[in-house]
Design an enzyme around this catalytic site. Structure first.
Site, PDB file in Angstrom:
ATOM      1  N   HIS A 195      79.371  36.126  36.147  1.00 46.96           N
ATOM      2  CA  HIS A 195      80.466  35.153  36.131  1.00 46.96           C
ATOM      3  C   HIS A 195      79.927  33.789  36.567  1.00 46.96           C
ATOM      4  CE1 HIS A 195      80.069  36.335  40.337  1.00 46.96           C
ATOM      5  NE2 HIS A 195      80.608  35.171  40.660  1.00 46.96           N
ATOM      6  N   ARG A 262      73.601  45.511  51.162  1.00 45.52           N
ATOM      7  CA  ARG A 262      73.548  44.040  51.097  1.00 45.52           C
ATOM      8  C   ARG A 262      74.868  43.491  51.635  1.00 45.52           C
ATOM      9  NH1 ARG A 262      71.533  39.487  48.179  1.00 45.52           N
ATOM     10  NH2 ARG A 262      73.196  38.077  47.504  1.00 45.52           N
TER      11      ARG A 262
HETATM   12  C1  LIG Z   1      88.126  38.901  38.050  1.00 41.93           C
HETATM   13  C2  LIG Z   1      88.373  37.898  38.850  1.00 41.93           C
HETATM   14  C3  LIG Z   1      87.947  37.841  40.287  1.00 41.93           C
HETATM   15  C4  LIG Z   1      88.009  36.350  40.568  1.00 41.93           C
HETATM   16  C5  LIG Z   1      89.272  35.995  39.835  1.00 41.93           C
HETATM   17  C6  LIG Z   1      89.014  36.623  38.467  1.00 41.93           C
HETATM   18  O1  LIG Z   1      90.189  36.813  37.706  1.00 41.93           O
HETATM   19  C7  LIG Z   1      88.004  35.735  37.711  1.00 41.93           C
HETATM   20  C8  LIG Z   1      87.130  34.886  38.681  1.00 41.93           C
HETATM   21  C9  LIG Z   1      86.750  35.674  39.952  1.00 41.93           C
HETATM   22  C10 LIG Z   1      86.159  34.787  41.049  1.00 41.93           C
HETATM   23  C11 LIG Z   1      84.630  34.661  41.000  1.00 41.93           C
HETATM   24  C12 LIG Z   1      84.180  33.737  42.120  1.00 41.93           C
HETATM   25  C13 LIG Z   1      84.845  34.081  43.453  1.00 41.93           C
HETATM   26  O2  LIG Z   1      84.264  35.266  43.969  1.00 41.93           O
HETATM   27  C14 LIG Z   1      86.369  34.282  43.279  1.00 41.93           C
HETATM   28  C15 LIG Z   1      87.060  34.408  44.635  1.00 41.93           C
HETATM   29  C16 LIG Z   1      86.926  33.177  42.456  1.00 41.93           C
HETATM   30  O3  LIG Z   1      87.461  32.155  42.819  1.00 41.93           O
HETATM   31  O4  LIG Z   1      86.794  33.485  41.123  1.00 41.93           O
HETATM   32  C17 LIG Z   1      86.586  35.441  42.330  1.00 41.93           C
HETATM   33  C18 LIG Z   1      88.024  35.892  42.021  1.00 41.93           C
HETATM   34  C19 LIG Z   1      88.523  36.998  42.953  1.00 41.93           C
HETATM   35  O5  LIG Z   1      87.737  37.829  43.427  1.00 41.93           O
HETATM   36  O6  LIG Z   1      89.747  37.058  43.144  1.00 41.93           O
HETATM   37  O1  LIG Z   2      77.499  38.794  46.760  1.00 43.51           O
HETATM   38  C1  LIG Z   2      76.746  37.994  46.227  1.00 43.51           C
HETATM   39  O2  LIG Z   2      75.574  37.857  46.514  1.00 43.51           O
HETATM   40  C2  LIG Z   2      77.312  37.088  45.144  1.00 43.51           C
HETATM   41  C3  LIG Z   2      78.773  37.350  44.886  1.00 43.51           C
HETATM   42  C4  LIG Z   2      79.431  36.329  44.051  1.00 43.51           C
HETATM   43  O3  LIG Z   2      78.823  35.756  43.187  1.00 43.51           O
HETATM   44  C5  LIG Z   2      80.829  36.013  44.302  1.00 43.51           C
HETATM   45  O4  LIG Z   2      81.428  36.625  45.215  1.00 43.51           O
HETATM   46  O5  LIG Z   2      81.365  35.132  43.605  1.00 43.51           O
HETATM   47 FE   LIG Z   3      79.945  34.087  42.347  1.00 40.63          FE
END
Ligand SMILES: C=C1C[C@]23C[C@@]1(O)CC[C@H]2[C@@]12CC[C@H](O)[C@@](C)(C(=O)O1)[C@H]2[C@@H]3C(=O)O
Ligand SMILES: O=C(O)CCC(=O)C(=O)O
Ligand SMILES: [Fe+2]
Length: 322
Positions: A195, A262
């Site tokens: 992502h 981890r």
């Molecule tokens: C599958 C998902 C988890 C996420 C929200 C989403 O719908 C798509 C983006 C995901 C993400 C990735 C980066 C961060 O870890 C996060 C907190 C964010 O802002 O976007 C996560 C979201 C989540 O875990 O809720």
């Molecule tokens: O846990 C990690 O090292 C990366 C996780 C990550 O990319 C995220 O939480 O968005």
């Molecule tokens: Fe990330």
């Protein structure tokens, strides 16, 4: 947990890293930061100014939490969007070999949630350690954004950092735990699927267990050797848009393949919900914006309706006229 100073061998290997490595104490770090954001969208920083004991103490608290019986941890879940999550990431069917705490960066509101579940003494300690860590990491993130603004000649110098400093800043903090993979379980499993991070900037620190990989434009995943003393920075989608595509938000993932667990902790610096996410005028130099205009609220809504691997910015890109 005691941290010792960095061994000389590690210092030596830094010079041969396939991704940028930036020493914030060096005079050329400003131009290095800009180059790293343009070319990779990911870099490691050393001499970052965050006290090592803040990093170690938060890691200890995280270990304590993740060592609780599952029934206890589940009391802090499900993430709505904040709270404890296990294997399910987001609400659209993504799964990973991971358990996590997703938190607001407002340590005081975390205190109240934790106190009601785990008691005041435990919540007190967690609150204290988290507050110290977040304050120091946010300061470092703002310093990096200010150096970047200066390097790009953006006026005022705090045009980016003020979004993180704003009381309404929609920043998020996440602690991930990837349990150890016993030898018999074999192979690589996806800990956290590929992502890009949607916010402005992400600041990641992990323990000394590998797993993080980034997607290089040459078309390959490269593994990032862990370093518990340093921070790894990702350009987020919003910063890509604010620089009209000049900076790249890097695709990354975590592969859980280690016989050791981890732990990672990531601060996602985001703007206030009402903030317009659009290229900064001083960077346009007569070019057109590559993106339709949107607010962080609109983008976030779209993000939370997407799967991890989706190209979320794609929905906001202007269709090039043929
Ligand atoms: C599958 C998902 C988890 C996420 C929200 C989403 O719908 C798509 C983006 C995901 C993400 C990735 C980066 C961060 O870890 C996060 C907190 C964010 O802002 O976007 C996560 C979201 C989540 O875990 O809720
Ligand atoms: O846990 C990690 O090292 C990366 C996780 C990550 O990319 C995220 O939480 O968005
Ligand atoms: Fe990330």
């Amino acid at each position: 947990m005691v941290f010792h100073s960095k061994p000389a061998m590690e210092q030596f290997s830094l010079q041969f890293s396939p991704f940028p490595l930036i020493d914030l104490s060096k005079p050329d770090s400003q131009s290095q930061l800009v180059k790293a954001c343009e070319e990779v969208g990911f870099f490691k920083v050393i001499n970052h100014g965050v006290p090592l004991e803040f990093m170690a103490e938060l890691e200890s608290e995280a270990i304590k939490f993740f060592s609780l019986p599952l029934s206890e941890k589940l009391k802090a879940g499900p993430p709505d969007p904040f709270g404890y999550g296990n294997k399910n990431i987001g609400c659209n069917g993504d799964l990973g070999w991971v358990e996590y705490l997703l938190l607001t960066t407002d340590a005081d509101s975390i205190y109240h949630k934790f106190a009601s579940i785990f008691g005041e003494a435990a919540a007190d300690r967690f609150h204290c350690v988290l507050k110290d860590y977040l304050t120091a990491v946010k300061k470092m993130a703002c310093r990096i954004l200010e150096m970047v603004a200066e390097g790009l000649e953006i006026e005022p110098r705090d045009a980016l950092s003020k979004l993180l400093m704003d009381e309404q800043s929609d920043s998020v903090f996440r602690v991930n735990h990837y349990p150890a993979r016993a030898g018999s379980e074999g192979g690589n499993v996806i800990g956290f699927g590929e992502h890009t991070d949607p916010q402005i900037i992400s600041v990641l620190r992990s323990n000394n267990t590998s797993g993080l990989q980034i997607w290089m434009k040459e078309g390959e995943w490269i593994s990032i050797p862990p370093d518990q003393y340093s921070f790894f920075i990702n350009v987020g989608d919003s910063l890509q848009v604010m620089t009209n595509g000049r900076f790249k938000s890097v695709r990354h993932r975590v592969v859980a393949n280690s016989p050791r667990s981890r732990i990672s902790m990531i601060y996602f610096g985001g703007p206030p919900l009402s903030e317009k996410i659009a290229p900064l005028p001083s960077l346009m130099e007569g070019e057109d914006s590559l993106y339709n205009e949107f607010t962080w609220f609109e983008y976030k809504k779209s993000v939370y309706n997407s799967r991890l691997a989706d190209n979320r910015l794609g929905l906001f890109e202007k269709i090039a006229a043929s």
